[in-house]
Design a protein around this motif. Structure first.
Motif, short mmCIF file in Angstrom:
data_model
loop_
_atom_site.label_atom_id
_atom_site.label_comp_id
_atom_site.label_asym_id
_atom_site.label_seq_id
_atom_site.Cartn_x
_atom_site.Cartn_y
_atom_site.Cartn_z
N TYR A 3 0.80 -1.23 0.00
CA TYR A 3 0.00 0.00 0.00
C TYR A 3 0.83 1.28 0.00
O TYR A 3 0.28 2.37 0.14
N CYS A 4 2.15 1.19 -0.17
CA CYS A 4 3.03 2.33 0.12
C CYS A 4 2.74 3.56 -0.75
O CYS A 4 2.93 3.53 -1.96
N TYR A 5 2.31 4.65 -0.11
CA TYR A 5 2.05 5.89 -0.86
C TYR A 5 3.34 6.49 -1.40
O TYR A 5 3.34 7.30 -2.31
N PHE A 42 13.74 10.09 7.68
CA PHE A 42 12.56 9.39 7.17
C PHE A 42 12.88 8.86 5.78
O PHE A 42 13.97 9.04 5.23
N GLY A 43 11.93 8.24 5.14
CA GLY A 43 12.17 7.76 3.78
C GLY A 43 10.88 7.27 3.14
O GLY A 43 9.81 7.73 3.50
N GLY A 44 11.02 6.24 2.33
CA GLY A 44 12.02 5.21 2.15
C GLY A 44 12.53 4.64 3.49
O GLY A 44 11.88 4.78 4.50
N GLY A 90 12.25 7.40 11.39
CA GLY A 90 11.05 6.65 10.98
C GLY A 90 11.50 5.51 10.09
O GLY A 90 11.79 5.72 8.91
N SER A 91 11.57 4.32 10.65
CA SER A 91 12.20 3.19 9.94
C SER A 91 11.26 1.99 9.88
O SER A 91 10.40 1.84 10.74
N ASN A 92 11.47 1.13 8.89
CA ASN A 92 10.63 -0.08 8.84
C ASN A 92 11.08 -1.13 9.85
O ASN A 92 10.44 -2.18 9.99
N SER A 141 6.91 0.55 12.06
CA SER A 141 5.58 0.19 11.57
C SER A 141 5.28 -1.28 11.86
O SER A 141 6.14 -2.14 11.67
N ARG A 179 3.15 -6.02 4.41
CA ARG A 179 4.51 -5.50 4.64
C ARG A 179 5.48 -6.63 4.30
O ARG A 179 5.69 -7.55 5.10
N GLN A 208 3.58 2.93 14.05
CA GLN A 208 2.40 3.22 13.22
C GLN A 208 1.77 1.89 12.79
O GLN A 208 2.44 1.03 12.21
N THR A 222 -0.89 0.65 10.35
CA THR A 222 -1.69 1.05 9.20
C THR A 222 -2.67 -0.07 8.89
O THR A 222 -2.24 -1.21 8.65
N ALA A 236 -5.08 3.00 5.74
CA ALA A 236 -4.28 3.23 4.53
C ALA A 236 -5.16 3.96 3.52
O ALA A 236 -6.32 3.61 3.34
N THR A 237 -4.58 4.97 2.90
CA THR A 237 -5.27 5.63 1.79
C THR A 237 -4.46 5.30 0.55
O THR A 237 -3.33 5.77 0.39
N ARG A 261 -10.69 7.30 6.95
CA ARG A 261 -10.18 7.84 8.22
C ARG A 261 -11.32 8.50 9.01
O ARG A 261 -11.36 8.44 10.24
C1 LIG Z 1 6.29 5.78 4.06
S1 LIG Z 1 6.77 4.92 5.47
C2 LIG Z 1 8.44 5.53 5.69
C3 LIG Z 1 9.13 4.98 6.91
C4 LIG Z 1 9.45 3.50 6.91
N1 LIG Z 1 9.86 3.02 5.66
C5 LIG Z 1 8.27 2.70 7.45
O1 LIG Z 1 7.69 1.93 6.70
O2 LIG Z 1 7.97 2.86 8.62
C6 LIG Z 1 5.93 5.76 6.82
C7 LIG Z 1 4.60 5.18 7.22
O3 LIG Z 1 3.67 5.40 6.19
C8 LIG Z 1 2.77 4.33 6.21
N2 LIG Z 1 2.10 4.25 4.90
C9 LIG Z 1 2.63 3.87 3.74
N3 LIG Z 1 1.73 3.94 2.75
C10 LIG Z 1 0.58 4.37 3.31
C11 LIG Z 1 -0.73 4.64 2.80
N4 LIG Z 1 -1.01 4.46 1.52
N5 LIG Z 1 -1.67 5.10 3.66
C12 LIG Z 1 -1.35 5.27 4.97
N6 LIG Z 1 -0.16 5.05 5.51
C13 LIG Z 1 0.81 4.58 4.69
C14 LIG Z 1 3.61 3.12 6.51
O4 LIG Z 1 2.84 2.06 7.04
C15 LIG Z 1 4.58 3.67 7.51
O5 LIG Z 1 4.10 3.47 8.82
#
Ligand SMILES: C[S@@+](CC[C@H](N)C(=O)[O-])C[C@H]1O[C@@H](n2cnc3c(N)ncnc32)[C@H](O)[C@@H]1O
Ligand code: SF4
Ligand code: SF4
Length: 429
Positions: free
Chosen positions: A65-67, A107-109, A140-142, A164, A176, A205, A207, A241-242, A389
């Protein structure tokens, strides 16, 4: 506007008063002006900004779902990471403009993919900046690539670690995912344990997505929360998640999904509310904790700080928020005097001034003054606040109103003490 929450309970979305019974409601309306107005939100303008670095626009995971487009934000720049020199240059330029920085977030990535430069930069600031001026630091790390050197560094420099985890293993590992990693959940659990051994503060976080709704049955949310309560964390952020066009997209055209989302939100609220009476834990959703705090203080929630806080990408472009860093048109150059250009930028102006008042949907919403899911970046991307949300926010509020009406008179002391404790634990930056 005064809303009927259940048969005989009413809530004024303007002044945040709850009244029970038709007679009391009438009395409230007859004497409306005598009731105090809601307190205004705290002004973010009065504080130094948070500076977020997109430290790495690469990622070792490929969350469905990564935005952020698996970390690369739609290939916004050719450089993938920051050098120490660029971190320092950006810091000095930003300090010269604002006179201070509240927090620096990497943050990132996945920021830890280029940890060495982060470390050099943080060590340098600690050695060269007056303690009173030194910002706090967060990452902010995975949570999948920690080693002893990174742990030593975070312990020594008191870095707040945000990671996360999307509920139980079964749910988390459906979306994930990463090449060569059997279970991201297991990796993150190992990371949490190692952070705990060194007393490094951690927040999560969570999600939730269509995957959660597909498999949700009553009682699941309680299990997720019980599992989270056992983790060595301060709190968690629970957010829908959006996203579009993948198996994680929450499909609200399907009525069953709306019902499930409402049920799930209701279960989360009720379980969290019980903790206010039994004082069991302060580890809960920060959205929920903030709601309780603002209701109890009769104070409006502040708007998100996009445009006041800033995000810088590896090519030294500044964005008003990482959620819209996938389009270079939303950025300005990080150069001395950038505040002048920022003041003339339509995107920054829009992000700075955007508010719930701009949307009819919010003006008519029961949660209009205590909402904390309003994300400027997501409103910009989706053209209005994403409903997945909002549903959760409204259910949280309604459940809380019902609870306060029924339980507050008999448990005033316990509830007040819990609310105070929760807010202390939830204020980490
Ligand atoms: C973009 S990631 C960057 C930091 C790190 N890579 C991580 O995953 O924690 C930051 C947060 O955004 C959340 N995220 C990613 N895509 C999303 C989406 N489409 N809607 C809501 N949250 C999202 C991830 O679950 C994560 O907790
Ligand atoms: S770990 Fe973070 S940046 Fe990487 S793909 Fe997952 S949500 Fe996106
Ligand atoms: S819950 Fe949604 S509609 Fe209501 S105020 Fe918040 S963002 Fe606006």
């Amino acid at each position: 506007m005064v809303y009927q929450v259940v048969n005989d309970t009413w809530f004024d979305s303007e002044k945040l008063f709850i009244v029970k019974g038709e007679e009391k409601k009438q009395k409230y309306l007859d004497n409306y002006d005598a009731y105090p107005d809601v307190k205004e939100a705290k002004k973010p303008e009065d504080r130094y900004p948070v500076l977020t670095f997109l430290s790495s626009v690469l990622c070792n995971l490929k969350c469905v779902y990564c935005y952020a487009d698996h970390g690369n934000y739609n290939h916004i720049c050719e450089q993938n990471t920051f050098t120490f020199e660029n971190y320092l240059k950006a810091y000095e330029i930003v300090m010269a403009e604002y006179g201070g920085i509240r927090n620096i977030c990497f943050f990132g990535g996945e920021p830890l993919l280029d940890f060495k430069e982060i470390k050099k930069f943080v060590v340098y600031l600690n050695e060269h900046v007056d303690k009173a001026k030194l910002p706090t630091f967060s990452i902010g790390s995975n949570g999948t690539i920690l080693d002893d050197e990174i742990l030593d560094f975070m312990e020594e420099y008191h870095i707040l670690f945000g990671t996360s985890l999307d509920g139980s293993k079964h749910f988390n590992d459906k979306s994930r995912i990463g090449d060569g990693i059997d279970s991201v959940y297991d990796k993150v659990m190992e990371t949490l344990q190692r952070l705990d051994e060194r007393n490094i503060t951690c927040v999560i976080q969570f999600t939730f997505t269509q995957v959660h709704l597909d498999h949700y049955k009553p009682g699941d949310a309680k299990i997720w929360m019980q599992e989270f309560e056992k983790l060595p964390i301060k709190y968690y952020e629970l957010i829908a998640a959006t996203t579009q066009g993948n198996l994680c997209e929450i499909d609200l055209r399907n009525k069953q999904n709306v019902e499930k989302l409402e049920k799930m939100s209701s279960e989360i609220a009720q379980y969290s509310l019980e903790a206010l009476v039994d004082g069991r834990t302060t580890i809960m959703s920060s959205i929920f904790a903030n709601l309780i705090w603002h209701l109890s203080k009769k104070q409006k929630t502040k708007h998100c700080d996009a445009g006041l806080n800033i995000t810088i990408a590896p090519d030294m472009r500044i964005y008003p928020c990482h959620t819209i860093a996938n389009d270079r048109a939303n950025s300005i150059a990080c150069e001395p005097g950038f505040l002048k250009e920022m003041a003339q930028s339509a995107v920054f102006e829009k992000m700075r001034t955007m508010s719930r008042n701009d949307y009819d949907k919010c003006s008519e919403c029961i949660a209009k003054n205590v909402c904390n899911v309003f994300c400027k970046g997501m409103c910009e991307t989706c053209k209005e606040p994403p409903e997945e949300r909002c549903i959760m926010m409204r259910v949280f509020l309604k459940e809380t109103i019902k609870f306060l009406m029924d339980e507050y008179p008999n448990h005033k002391k316990e509830i007040s003490e819990s609310v105070k404790k929760i807010m202390v634990e939830h204020t980490v930056i």
